[in-house]
Design an enzyme around this catalytic site. Structure first.
Site, PDB file in Angstrom:
ATOM      1  CG  ASP A 131     -26.431  16.962  11.138  1.00 21.75           C
ATOM      2  OD1 ASP A 131     -25.923  16.001  11.605  1.00 21.75           O
ATOM      3  OD2 ASP A 131     -25.018  17.821  10.639  1.00 21.75           O
ATOM      4  CG  ASP A 144     -24.037  13.761  15.118  1.00 21.24           C
ATOM      5  OD1 ASP A 144     -23.421  12.905  14.771  1.00 21.24           O
ATOM      6  OD2 ASP A 144     -24.349  14.992  14.307  1.00 21.24           O
TER       7      ASP A 144
END
Length: 178
Positions: A131, A144
């Site tokens: 991330d 995401d």
């Protein structure tokens, strides 16, 4: 999505091409941006872009959303496979551009994070998802964002009465009241 053209049934082959084309595009962009994030952001301080509201912060997420489930990472690939099978089953009826787009976004995002789970450290089936997009409240990645966009697309299509087969569920309800 509310224009008449979005409600027209499209040939299944074209819808499958759209679904898998979007999925492939999302997967490639997701993995490319993660490659860049590892190379440019890992072991470096956060990079603010819009003050403290948004920027880039490197994080290896061992869990799901918000880091939940980090002790059962082996479950996430199983869920991804189950969703993939569900998409394949649903795609047999696919004749809607909106549904093909939503399912393509979902599949691409799902596979983007699955690649991390399978092949990133610390181990096969236990890999941490990369991330790096810091949105102040949480840190995410392209996969995401695609999954979230898929959810919005599919909910809007459903609320507008667009069925996966391209039919209009609101018209069916209207016709039954005549």
């Amino acid at each position: 999505m509310n224009d008449p053209a979005s409600r027209v049934k499209r040939p299944r082959a074209a819808m499958l091409a759209l679904l898998f084309g979007i999925a492939t595009f999302v997967l490639v962009i997701d993995q490319f941006t993660k490659f860049l994030a590892v190379g440019l952001l890992e072991d470096r301080p956060p990079v603010p872009v819009i003050g403290s509201l948004a920027g880039f912060t490197f994080y290896r997420n061992p869990g799901a959303a918000l880091g939940l489930g980090s002790n059962v990472t082996w479950v996430f690939p199983l869920i991804a496979v189950a969703v993939f099978i569900a998409i394949l089953v649903l795609s047999r009826k696919l004749a809607s551009t909106a549904w093909a787009t939503g399912l393509g976004l979902l599949l691409g995002g799902l596979f983007g994070n699955l690649v991390d789970r399978l092949f990133r450290e610390p181990a096969f089936l236990h890999g941490a998802v990369v991330d790096f997009i810091d949105l102040s409240l949480f840190i995410c990645n392209v996969a995401d964002i695609a999954i979230s966009a898929a959810a919005v697309t599919l909910v809007v299509a459903s609320l507008k009465g667009i069925e996966i087969d391209g039919s209009d569920s609101t018209r069916v309800k209207e016709d039954s009241h005549d």
